[in-house]
Design an enzyme around this catalytic site. Structure first.
Site, PDB file in Angstrom:
ATOM      1  N   ARG B 128       0.804  -1.232   0.000  1.00  0.00           N
ATOM      2  CA  ARG B 128       0.000   0.000   0.000  1.00  0.00           C
ATOM      3  C   ARG B 128       0.834   1.279   0.000  1.00  0.00           C
ATOM      4  NH1 ARG B 128      -2.421  -2.710   4.273  1.00  0.00           N
ATOM      5  NH2 ARG B 128      -3.944  -4.231   3.542  1.00  0.00           N
ATOM      6  N   LYS B 150       2.054  11.115 -11.427  1.00  0.00           N
ATOM      7  CA  LYS B 150       1.314  10.093 -12.163  1.00  0.00           C
ATOM      8  C   LYS B 150       2.177   8.847 -12.339  1.00  0.00           C
ATOM      9  CE  LYS B 150      -1.817  12.971 -14.873  1.00  0.00           C
ATOM     10  NZ  LYS B 150      -2.250  13.343 -16.242  1.00  0.00           N
ATOM     11  N   GLU B 192       7.596  19.154 -25.225  1.00  0.00           N
ATOM     12  CA  GLU B 192       6.928  19.475 -23.955  1.00  0.00           C
ATOM     13  C   GLU B 192       7.505  20.753 -23.340  1.00  0.00           C
ATOM     14  OE1 GLU B 192       4.276  17.781 -22.793  1.00  0.00           O
ATOM     15  OE2 GLU B 192       4.361  15.992 -24.065  1.00  0.00           O
ATOM     16  N   LYS B 234       5.356  23.301 -14.529  1.00  0.00           N
ATOM     17  CA  LYS B 234       4.444  22.194 -14.282  1.00  0.00           C
ATOM     18  C   LYS B 234       4.062  22.126 -12.798  1.00  0.00           C
ATOM     19  CE  LYS B 234       3.277  17.438 -15.201  1.00  0.00           C
ATOM     20  NZ  LYS B 234       3.579  16.153 -15.837  1.00  0.00           N
ATOM     21  N   GLU B 244      -5.894  16.704 -11.271  1.00  0.00           N
ATOM     22  CA  GLU B 244      -6.480  16.889 -12.601  1.00  0.00           C
ATOM     23  C   GLU B 244      -7.660  17.845 -12.598  1.00  0.00           C
ATOM     24  OE1 GLU B 244      -5.562  14.561 -16.370  1.00  0.00           O
ATOM     25  OE2 GLU B 244      -4.710  14.531 -14.396  1.00  0.00           O
ATOM     26  N   ARG B 248      -4.876  22.019 -14.809  1.00  0.00           N
ATOM     27  CA  ARG B 248      -3.992  20.943 -15.256  1.00  0.00           C
ATOM     28  C   ARG B 248      -4.268  20.527 -16.697  1.00  0.00           C
ATOM     29  NH1 ARG B 248      -1.550  16.352 -11.320  1.00  0.00           N
ATOM     30  NH2 ARG B 248      -0.356  15.243 -12.877  1.00  0.00           N
ATOM     31  N   ASN B 252      -2.238  19.820 -21.573  1.00  0.00           N
ATOM     32  CA  ASN B 252      -2.528  18.969 -22.720  1.00  0.00           C
ATOM     33  C   ASN B 252      -2.559  19.733 -24.040  1.00  0.00           C
ATOM     34  OD1 ASN B 252      -2.753  16.415 -21.418  1.00  0.00           O
ATOM     35  ND2 ASN B 252      -4.661  17.131 -20.512  1.00  0.00           N
ATOM     36  N   HIS B 255      -2.118  17.901 -27.278  1.00  0.00           N
ATOM     37  CA  HIS B 255      -2.212  16.464 -26.991  1.00  0.00           C
ATOM     38  C   HIS B 255      -3.462  15.810 -27.565  1.00  0.00           C
ATOM     39  CE1 HIS B 255       1.147  17.317 -24.384  1.00  0.00           C
ATOM     40  NE2 HIS B 255       1.237  16.060 -24.000  1.00  0.00           N
ATOM     41  N   HIS B 259      -2.631  12.854 -29.724  1.00  0.00           N
ATOM     42  CA  HIS B 259      -3.054  11.482 -29.417  1.00  0.00           C
ATOM     43  C   HIS B 259      -3.749  10.852 -30.622  1.00  0.00           C
ATOM     44  CE1 HIS B 259      -3.117  12.344 -24.808  1.00  0.00           C
ATOM     45  NE2 HIS B 259      -1.952  11.889 -25.206  1.00  0.00           N
ATOM     46  N   HIS B 272       5.746  10.370 -29.067  1.00  0.00           N
ATOM     47  CA  HIS B 272       4.716  11.205 -28.454  1.00  0.00           C
ATOM     48  C   HIS B 272       5.021  12.698 -28.655  1.00  0.00           C
ATOM     49  CE1 HIS B 272       1.784  12.597 -25.540  1.00  0.00           C
ATOM     50  NE2 HIS B 272       2.736  13.197 -24.851  1.00  0.00           N
TER      51      HIS B 272
END
Lengths: 369, 369
Positions: B128, B150, B192, B234, B244, B248, B252, B255, B259, B272
Site C-alpha cells: 500500500r 502520475k 513538452e 508544471k 487533474e 492541469r 494537454n 495532446h 493522441h 509522443h
C-alpha cells in the site's frame, strides 16, 4: 467514546477524513433502497462487483435499486481468497474498459472482505482512482473493512502485499444480509467486535457480554449497535492515524499470535476471526504473566469469546518454536524486535517490546511441544 | 513565474505538496554522487528498477553511489512501452517479496517515462505504498514525469488506464545522462518544453528561442535551465490542481490532436513529442481561425518547433473524419462535447468548447482527405 449505546433501527456514522470523509449507514434492508445511494454515486455509470455466492442472493436487489437512476452492469467473480489476485483484478479492468467507463464511474463492491479489497483496489487504480461504494455482506467486513480504506490483492509470496489506501464514498452495512451468513463466519466476525471492547472500550465489552444471546440470535436492533460501535471505535483509531503505525497497531490485538496460527494450520483451515479469538486469549495470558491482567480477568475474556462460539485456545499439537518463528515474521517486527499488542487492563491495550520471557511461557502453556 | 531565468551548474526546485513535498535537483553527474540521495531514502534497503538500455550505461554508477550506505539490488526490465504492463509490474513485486523488502524500502526508478511510470506504480502499490526516487534519463521524463505524481501501466484496451498518484521523495534530473539520448528522443522532449512556454510562460519561450542552438548542442548550463523552468511551470500548475481537471488540462496543449495522430499512425511510429509538436501547430491554426492568434504568431510558433527539429504538421495522407473521431475519444470529452486546449495568445492557453467550425477547418487544411 462520545456515542452512547442504544438499540435502534438505523444508525449513521460519519468517518471524518477531511475531503475523503464518508458515511457508514447501518440498517436492515438497506441495499435494496434507492435512497440509500443518494449522493454517493456521482455519475450515471455503475459497475457492481460481486461473487458467485452473494450474487444469487442480493445482486438483483442492488441492481434494481440503482437502475432507476443509473446505468448498471454487474461483474460476478469466483468466490474465495484464492481469487484475490492480480489476475482477477485484471478481469475487473477488462470489464471497465470494455464498457468504456470513465473517471466518473463508480464501483459498487457487494460481498465480504475479499470483494471489498479487490473491488476497492480496482477503484483505487482504475484511471488513477474512481469512486466506490461498499456493501459488505459479512459481519467481519461490516465491522472491519468498512473503516480504514485498505484495499488490495494477495501475491503468491504474501497476503495483501499489493494495494492502496482508498476510501469509499459510502458504506451501506445491511444487517439483513447477515441472516444468510453461516454460523462460523458470523462468529468469526464477532472476534473483531470483541477486540474493540478489549483494546479500548470496556463499556462496549460489558454491553456485548450482556447482549450475546440477542447477538447470536442476530436480532437486527442489537446488530446495528454492534456494527455502529465497532466502526466508531475503528474510525476513532484510524482518524488519528490514517496510514498505520502508532495507535492503529492496537487493532492487531491477537493478530500476531493469530497470523502465526493461520500460517501453521494452513490458510483456510481456521477462519481469520477464529485464529484472532484464540490469539486474544493467548495475549491475555501473556499480559497475566506480566501482572497486567489477573486470573479472573483472563477467565472473563475467555468466557465472552467462548459465548460467541469462538475458540479460546489453539490446537495443542502445534510446536512452540514454529509459532515463535512465524510470529517473528509478522509485520510488527520493528528493528529486529517483535512487538506485541497486549492489554494493560481490559479495555486498554498497548504495543510493547517489554514482555521478557512471558511470551515463551505463554507458548509453552498452549502447545505440547 | 517568480523565478528568473539563469545559467547555472545546479538548480534545486521544491515541489510544494504539503507532507508529500519533494525536491527536484538538476545538475550534471548527479546520479553517481552519494550525497545526492541524502534524506531521500529512509531505510537501508533499495531496489533500483531500470531497463536493458539504460542499465549498461548508468546502473553501476547509481549502485556504487548507494552501496556505501545502503543494501542495494537491481532489477533490469526489458525496454519499451509494450512492457508497461501488469505482467511486468508483477515481476517487480516478485523481486521485492523474494528479497523480503518491507514498508521502509525504497524503489529507485532509473530510466525514461516507462520506467518511472511502472516503478512508481510498484512503489505506490507495494504494501500500500513505499517510497521512491526518480532518476529520469530522458529529457521528456525530466521535464514531464518529474512533476505530477502520475504512475501506472497500460492495459490492452488503453494506455495508462491502471495507476495511482504517488509522489517521489526526490527527483535527480542529471543532465549528463542526456548526452547518450538519441537526437529524435531529445527533440521529442523539447516539444513538452516548448509547450510550457506556449501555455503560460512567454518569457521562457523567448529565452528558448534565443538559446535553441545551445540547447540542441546539449550545453549543460542551458539544459539545467530548460529543465528547471519546465518543472517549475508544471509544479505551479499541479500544486494548484493536484488531481487533474481545471488548470492541469492546459498541460494537454497539442495532446488531443497529437493522441489522435499517434493512434492513427500506430503507436511508436511517431514519438509522443513529435505528435504533440504537430498537434501544437494544429492547435495554433485553430486559434488563428478564431482570431486569437495572427498569422505571424503561428509562423513564430512553427519556426521554434522546427528549430527544435520537430515536425510542424502531420502526414498529409490521413483522413479528417478518422482524426476527428479519434479526437472525440480523448479523455477531455466532458458531457459529450470535445474540449480543446487553445492559445488565446502566445503564453496564454485556455480550455474551450467554443471553437465552432474552426477545428474542422484546421483538419481540412492539414489532411488531403
Amino acid at each position: 467514546m462520545s456515542v452512547a449505546l442504544e438499540n435502534t433501527t438505523r444508525a449513521d456514522l460519519r468517518v471524518e477524513l477531511g475531503e475523503r470523509s464518508y458515511d457508514i449507514v447501518i440498517a436492515g434492508g438497506l441495499i435494496d433502497q434507492p435512497d440509500a445511494y443518494n449522493g454517493a454515486i456521482r455519475d450515471k455509470r455503475v459497475l457492481i462487483v460481486t461473487n458467485e455466492t452473494v450474487a444469487p442472493l442480493y445482486a438483483a436487489g442492488v441492481n434494481k435499486a440503482l437502475s432507476a437512476t443509473h446505468d448498471v452492469d454487474t461483474l460476478t467473480l469466483p468466490d474465495g481468497e484464492q481469487y484475490k489476485t492480480l489476475a482477477t483484478l485484471d478481469t475487473i479492468y477488462d470489464r471497465l474498459l470494455e464498457n468504456g467507463y470513465g473517471r466518473d464511474a463508480t464501483i459498487v463492491a457487494l460481498g465480504g472482505g475479499v470483494i471489498g479489497d479487490i473491488a476497492g483496489f480496482a477503484a483505487a487504480s482504475y484511471q488513477r482512482g474512481i469512486d466506490f461504494v461498499q456493501l459488505p455482506t459479512t459481519l467481519l467486513a461490516q465491522v472491519d473493512s468498512s473503516v480504514g480504506g485498505k484495499t488490495g490483492v494477495n501475491h503468491r509470496l504474501g497476503k495483501n502485499m499489493i494495494g492502496a489506501f482508498h476510501q469509499p464514498t459510502r458504506v451501506l452495512a445491511d444487517v439483513g444480509v447477515l441472516d444468510s451468513l453461516p454460523a462460523r463466519e458470523f462468529a468469526a466476525g464477532m472476534a473483531e467486535v470483541i477486540k474493540y471492547g478489549l483494546i479500548r472500550d470496556r463499556p462496549f465489552l460489558d454491553w456485548l457480554d450482556a447482549n450475546l444471546a440477542a447477538i447470536n440470535n442476530r436480532e437486527p436492533e442489537v446488530l446495528i449497535e454492534v456494527i455502529r460501535r465497532s466502526c466508531a471505535n475503528k474510525a476513532e483509531v484510524v482518524a488519528a492515524d490514517e496510514r498505520e503505525a502508532g495507535q492503529r497497531a492496537l487493532l492487531n490485538l491477537g493478530h500476531t499470535y493469530g497470523h502465526a496460527l493461520e500460517a501453521e494450520l494452513g490458510y483456510g483451515e481456521w477462519l481469520h476471526g477464529e485464529a484472532v479469538a484464540a490469539g486474544m486469549c493467548m495475549a491475555a495470558d501473556t499480559a497475566r504473566r506480566l501482572g497486567w491482567l489477573d486470573e479472573r480477568q483472563c477467565e472473563h475474556i475467555e468466557r465472552i469469546i467462548s459465548a460467541a462460539h469462538l475458540p479460546v485456545a489453539p490446537p495443542r499439537e502445534l510446536e512452540c518454536a514454529r509459532i515463535r518463528s512465524l510470529m517473528a515474521r509478522d509485520k510488527k517486527v520493528a528493528a529486529g524486535t517483535l512487538r506485541l499488542v497486549l492489554m494493560r487492563d481490559i479495555g486498554e491495550a498497548v504495543v510493547t517490546r517489554d514482555y521478557g520471557d512471558a511470551l515463551d511461557a505463554t507458548l509453552k502453556r498452549y502447545f505440547a511441544k
